[in-house]
Design a protein around this motif. Sequence first.
Motif, PDB file in Angstrom:
ATOM      1  N   GLU A  40       0.831  -1.208   0.000  1.00  0.00           N
ATOM      2  CA  GLU A  40       0.000   0.000   0.000  1.00  0.00           C
ATOM      3  C   GLU A  40       0.862   1.253   0.000  1.00  0.00           C
ATOM      4  O   GLU A  40       1.561   1.542  -0.961  1.00  0.00           O
ATOM      5  N   GLU A  45       2.132   3.647  -7.003  1.00  0.00           N
ATOM      6  CA  GLU A  45       1.185   3.016  -7.927  1.00  0.00           C
ATOM      7  C   GLU A  45       1.899   2.411  -9.122  1.00  0.00           C
ATOM      8  O   GLU A  45       1.555   1.314  -9.593  1.00  0.00           O
ATOM      9  N   ARG A  75      -3.470  -3.457  -0.664  1.00  0.00           N
ATOM     10  CA  ARG A  75      -3.766  -2.080  -1.072  1.00  0.00           C
ATOM     11  C   ARG A  75      -5.267  -1.820  -1.137  1.00  0.00           C
ATOM     12  O   ARG A  75      -5.734  -0.721  -0.836  1.00  0.00           O
ATOM     13  N   ASN A  76      -6.018  -2.853  -1.525  1.00  0.00           N
ATOM     14  CA  ASN A  76      -7.465  -2.744  -1.685  1.00  0.00           C
ATOM     15  C   ASN A  76      -8.023  -4.169  -1.816  1.00  0.00           C
ATOM     16  O   ASN A  76      -7.251  -5.143  -1.858  1.00  0.00           O
ATOM     17  N   PRO A  77      -9.348  -4.343  -1.862  1.00  0.00           N
ATOM     18  CA  PRO A  77      -9.907  -5.695  -1.975  1.00  0.00           C
ATOM     19  C   PRO A  77      -9.454  -6.444  -3.220  1.00  0.00           C
ATOM     20  O   PRO A  77      -9.309  -7.680  -3.191  1.00  0.00           O
ATOM     21  N   GLU A  78      -9.192  -5.733  -4.312  1.00  0.00           N
ATOM     22  CA  GLU A  78      -8.738  -6.390  -5.543  1.00  0.00           C
ATOM     23  C   GLU A  78      -7.335  -6.980  -5.356  1.00  0.00           C
ATOM     24  O   GLU A  78      -7.044  -8.091  -5.838  1.00  0.00           O
ATOM     25  N   LEU A  97      -5.321  -4.704   6.751  1.00  0.00           N
ATOM     26  CA  LEU A  97      -6.292  -4.062   5.862  1.00  0.00           C
ATOM     27  C   LEU A  97      -6.216  -2.546   6.036  1.00  0.00           C
ATOM     28  O   LEU A  97      -6.316  -2.045   7.158  1.00  0.00           O
ATOM     29  N   LYS A  99      -7.223   1.500   5.871  1.00  0.00           N
ATOM     30  CA  LYS A  99      -8.326   2.479   5.839  1.00  0.00           C
ATOM     31  C   LYS A  99      -9.698   1.826   6.027  1.00  0.00           C
ATOM     32  O   LYS A  99     -10.629   2.027   5.243  1.00  0.00           O
ATOM     33  N   ASN A 104     -16.476  -0.575   4.320  1.00  0.00           N
ATOM     34  CA  ASN A 104     -15.657  -1.331   3.362  1.00  0.00           C
ATOM     35  C   ASN A 104     -15.117  -2.642   3.930  1.00  0.00           C
ATOM     36  O   ASN A 104     -14.495  -3.427   3.202  1.00  0.00           O
ATOM     37  N   TYR A 108     -13.400  -6.980   2.172  1.00  0.00           N
ATOM     38  CA  TYR A 108     -12.217  -7.787   2.490  1.00  0.00           C
ATOM     39  C   TYR A 108     -12.616  -9.094   3.176  1.00  0.00           C
ATOM     40  O   TYR A 108     -12.160 -10.179   2.799  1.00  0.00           O
ATOM     41  N   THR A 125      -8.825   6.648   8.848  1.00  0.00           N
ATOM     42  CA  THR A 125      -9.674   7.497   8.010  1.00  0.00           C
ATOM     43  C   THR A 125     -10.372   8.543   8.873  1.00  0.00           C
ATOM     44  O   THR A 125     -10.332   8.487  10.113  1.00  0.00           O
TER      45      THR A 125
END
Length: 295
Positions: A40, A45, A75-78, A97, A99, A104, A108, A125
Amino acid sequence: MANHKVMGASLYVPATHKDLQQIADGGLLGELRSVIFCTEDAVAESELSYALFSLSLVLQQMVERPTTERFVRVRNPEVLKRVLEMPGVEKLTGFVLPKITQHNFDAYFKQIRKTHFMLMPTLETVEVFDDAEMKQLRLCLERPGVRDHIQALRIGGNDLLALLGIRRPRHLTIYRTPLGAVISKLVTIFRPYGFVLTAPVFEHLDNPSLLALEVEEDLAHGMIGKTAIHPSQVALIEQHYRVQHRDVDVAMRIIDESSPAVFRMHNSMCEVATHRAWAHGVLEQARVFGVHSLV
């Protein structure tokens, strides 16, 4: 509802690190109790594809290592989905996990709910400043089948300070910033319900004495661990997790069934009913990290 888990220092390592395999296997930094491979904030990126490729190679070859808990900060669910499809992923302890909010979390959790993986949601957050939102998140984590996967909640100090438009001063612990009150509130919202927390990073690498002071304050707030951003911080953090002989003596007396309900020891009042959870925590901490020498 007590949770006596202790973690000590968790070292963040970017998944792009050139020595990722050696760190994962213990060839480097073999004393680590907890390591987090980050995809993350520590990875740009433009480097994400390389980071995931590197991580996939490491997981395939990673040796079993019972003495070190190994997590991936997705970094994210994907990205979680991609990591779960990698050969060797079963050798991980679980995932950090980023943020996390009540809104959300399930994106996850639904991916790991039928696995052995543990989760460490990070509180970083704007919702963290809203007590009602944090209580709703707690209810989300208390659901049957969810709680058993929650190892700890991590406090993302730098992200929270960024939301306030400030940076931690070089001469103050994080508890002397506006986050001091926020951390205290998180402790009172989550710990009485059995959820433990880990403390934010200390980013000033040239001030070990202030780091030492901050770890003492972490412990006073009931933190079970602290994120390290450099290997030099690990031993210093964990040195403070060693327990004083006096505290071990008191803890043993408190859990002794023959002890009176209230007694005096080392010039302090000890009350079995109210100090029992503390005593069990001290003894677990001593088991994991040891006891300070009497010298």
